[in-house]
Motif scaffolding. Sequence first.
Motif, PDB file in Angstrom:
ATOM      1  N   PRO A   1      -4.918  14.653  38.593  1.00 20.25           N
ATOM      2  CA  PRO A   1      -4.193  13.417  38.284  1.00 20.25           C
ATOM      3  C   PRO A   1      -3.303  12.979  39.437  1.00 20.25           C
ATOM      4  O   PRO A   1      -2.792  13.800  40.201  1.00 20.25           O
ATOM      5  CB  PRO A   1      -3.357  13.804  37.060  1.00 20.25           C
ATOM      6  N   SER A   2      -3.119  11.673  39.570  1.00 24.62           N
ATOM      7  CA  SER A   2      -2.235  11.113  40.582  1.00 24.62           C
ATOM      8  C   SER A   2      -1.808   9.726  40.139  1.00 24.62           C
ATOM      9  O   SER A   2      -2.319   9.189  39.155  1.00 24.62           O
ATOM     10  CB  SER A   2      -2.938  11.045  41.955  1.00 24.62           C
ATOM     11  N   VAL A   3      -0.898   9.114  40.881  1.00 29.77           N
ATOM     12  CA  VAL A   3      -0.468   7.752  40.561  1.00 29.77           C
ATOM     13  C   VAL A   3      -1.582   6.752  40.826  1.00 29.77           C
ATOM     14  O   VAL A   3      -1.528   5.615  40.342  1.00 29.77           O
ATOM     15  CB  VAL A   3       0.788   7.376  41.365  1.00 29.77           C
ATOM     16  N   ALA A   4      -2.592   7.147  41.598  1.00 25.07           N
ATOM     17  CA  ALA A   4      -3.749   6.283  41.862  1.00 25.07           C
ATOM     18  C   ALA A   4      -4.889   6.571  40.902  1.00 25.07           C
ATOM     19  O   ALA A   4      -6.026   6.153  41.143  1.00 25.07           O
ATOM     20  CB  ALA A   4      -4.223   6.465  43.306  1.00 25.07           C
ATOM     21  N   GLY A   5      -4.596   7.265  39.803  1.00 25.07           N
ATOM     22  CA  GLY A   5      -5.645   7.657  38.864  1.00 25.07           C
ATOM     23  C   GLY A   5      -6.169   9.035  39.214  1.00 25.07           C
ATOM     24  O   GLY A   5      -5.617   9.750  40.057  1.00 25.07           O
ATOM     25  N   ALA A   6      -7.235   9.428  38.566  1.00 25.68           N
ATOM     26  CA  ALA A   6      -7.821  10.742  38.829  1.00 25.68           C
ATOM     27  C   ALA A   6      -8.534  10.736  40.179  1.00 25.68           C
ATOM     28  O   ALA A   6      -9.348   9.859  40.450  1.00 25.68           O
ATOM     29  CB  ALA A   6      -8.799  11.108  37.718  1.00 25.68           C
ATOM     30  N   LEU A   7      -8.218  11.724  41.015  1.00 23.60           N
ATOM     31  CA  LEU A   7      -8.848  11.846  42.332  1.00 23.60           C
ATOM     32  C   LEU A   7      -9.760  13.068  42.332  1.00 23.60           C
ATOM     33  O   LEU A   7      -9.410  14.119  41.774  1.00 23.60           O
ATOM     34  CB  LEU A   7      -7.785  11.977  43.424  1.00 23.60           C
ATOM     35  N   PRO A   8     -10.939  12.975  42.966  1.00 23.80           N
ATOM     36  CA  PRO A   8     -11.922  14.068  42.902  1.00 23.80           C
ATOM     37  C   PRO A   8     -11.548  15.242  43.787  1.00 23.80           C
ATOM     38  O   PRO A   8     -10.995  15.073  44.877  1.00 23.80           O
ATOM     39  CB  PRO A   8     -13.215  13.396  43.380  1.00 23.80           C
ATOM     40  N   MET A   9     -11.879  16.447  43.320  1.00 25.98           N
ATOM     41  CA  MET A   9     -11.669  17.668  44.103  1.00 25.98           C
ATOM     42  C   MET A   9     -12.969  18.416  44.361  1.00 25.98           C
ATOM     43  O   MET A   9     -12.977  19.409  45.083  1.00 25.98           O
ATOM     44  CB  MET A   9     -10.682  18.591  43.391  1.00 25.98           C
ATOM     45  N   GLY A  10     -14.052  17.967  43.768  1.00 27.91           N
ATOM     46  CA  GLY A  10     -15.339  18.618  43.967  1.00 27.91           C
ATOM     47  C   GLY A  10     -16.334  18.148  42.932  1.00 27.91           C
ATOM     48  O   GLY A  10     -15.956  17.636  41.870  1.00 27.91           O
ATOM     49  N   MET A  11     -17.633  18.295  43.251  1.00 30.80           N
ATOM     50  CA  MET A  11     -18.692  17.864  42.345  1.00 30.80           C
ATOM     51  C   MET A  11     -19.829  18.875  42.358  1.00 30.80           C
ATOM     52  O   MET A  11     -20.118  19.480  43.401  1.00 30.80           O
ATOM     53  CB  MET A  11     -19.223  16.477  42.740  1.00 30.80           C
ATOM     54  N   ILE A  12     -20.451  19.043  41.198  1.00 31.61           N
ATOM     55  CA  ILE A  12     -21.638  19.873  41.057  1.00 31.61           C
ATOM     56  C   ILE A  12     -22.718  19.026  40.406  1.00 31.61           C
ATOM     57  O   ILE A  12     -22.494  18.440  39.345  1.00 31.61           O
ATOM     58  CB  ILE A  12     -21.372  21.122  40.189  1.00 31.61           C
TER      59      ILE A  12
END
Length: 465
Positions: A106-117
């Motif tokens: 979570p962040s003030v810019a909305g959800a930010l990605p940390m990785g994808m599978i």
Amino acid sequence: MADGAKCPNLQWCYHLYRKMFKKEYGEPTGLAMIDALRSLVAKYNEDCGSVCAKVETFGSEVVVVLCSPLMKRVHEYLKASGEMLFLDSGGMMDRQNSRVFTFLAPSVAGALPMGMIITSSESEDVLTFGMKELLTTLPSCAFYGRGTQGPVVGMTDDSTAERNSLKNVFLDIILLLCLFHILSALWRYVWDSKHKVDPKNKEEIFLLFKQWCLTKEEDDFKKRYNVLLADPRISGNKHLKKHIEDLCGRASEWALCYRNHLLVRGYNTDNYSEAAIRRFKEDVMNRVRAYSLTQLFDFFTTRLEAYFERRIADVLNNRKENYWKSKHFIKASKLERLKCFQSSRDNMFIVHNTEKKPTYIVDIELELCSCPVGFNGAPCKPQYAVIKDFNLSSTQYLPFEDVKAKAILHKIMTTTAPRPGWYAPLKSGPISHCNEVNDGDVDGNTWHTETCETASYSGGKFLEP
């Protein structure tokens, strides 16, 4: 119309498309598609200068993991990446119907990605394998310095495979269930005719259950549970009673009263991740399924990266849509009755409400407050009042004038820190320039700075110091 050179038929256009697509992405299926995907991943890693993606096989399943440069910067600079993790999956994005598991912070810019599978299977073994492979692509400072220990808290929907895989990879993670999914699951259970709930009682039963779920004190939670089971509308239905008893056995995962000691920042649902998956499909994929897994990977490494950069840029430029509805924004009128005083202890402040008379303690370093809202780290009015009165920086609120918070978001967006004064308000007074040597060419003119200079802004232009 009869001249094919000027107006080709549909079949000719289709074959041309196939020819160009095959040259760019290879075959759409089979072993040839996997070979093309490996080549694309190798080229992507070479362009990034580090291992950001991998293609592996687990039995008959193809597993693709991705941690792009932007995702690595989220791990490094975003404090929330070490506090809380959202995990959700989406499908129907390519012709093979692959599942995309996305790690979000979570962040003030909305959800930010940390990785994808990306894989075609949702089994626990395949997902655990994918998570372990993803760990090998993360930076050494992953999860804001926690590394392979992972985030403190993880939130998912009620997916056994996802939750078991997270627990197998991050041994100390505290897993929570999305409260919205618990409520919606009971709503479906009550309205399912095979459970034989009296139609006249369905709405009342759901409201009683909802009040029980939202109870914030543990003693009150236990009392309401006993009242719930004693209600004749529930006790008379053995299936419903058994279902509620089973849910109570997992209450530590979803009940609000068991989250008071956790730093969840007010996130009791995974709406952030649900919204992110929807945006993937609408704004990145344009609701069009990718032709192959290779093309899907290309979408995520080009368009998806650009999409998150634009979202962060909107926050940096104070252009976030519907900001007045955001939990990260509080109107100035709501702070008028709050008086702030600095405590004798570092980073501690006292906030007094002159109308309702309560007094709250704010720890600005941990971003915690003793008020009912900010007790577990959620953005609250006392915290914001302290930040405004003492001109402090915080990751909890939209940084309209918070230059330090904007600098962090800028580094996530572009890898480099902004030039001093870049995000300063135009009427904030002097802007200090750093004293290190800067050379460049702007519009054909060479500029050079060797000493610390101060320029002021007036009349629509910068004035020389």
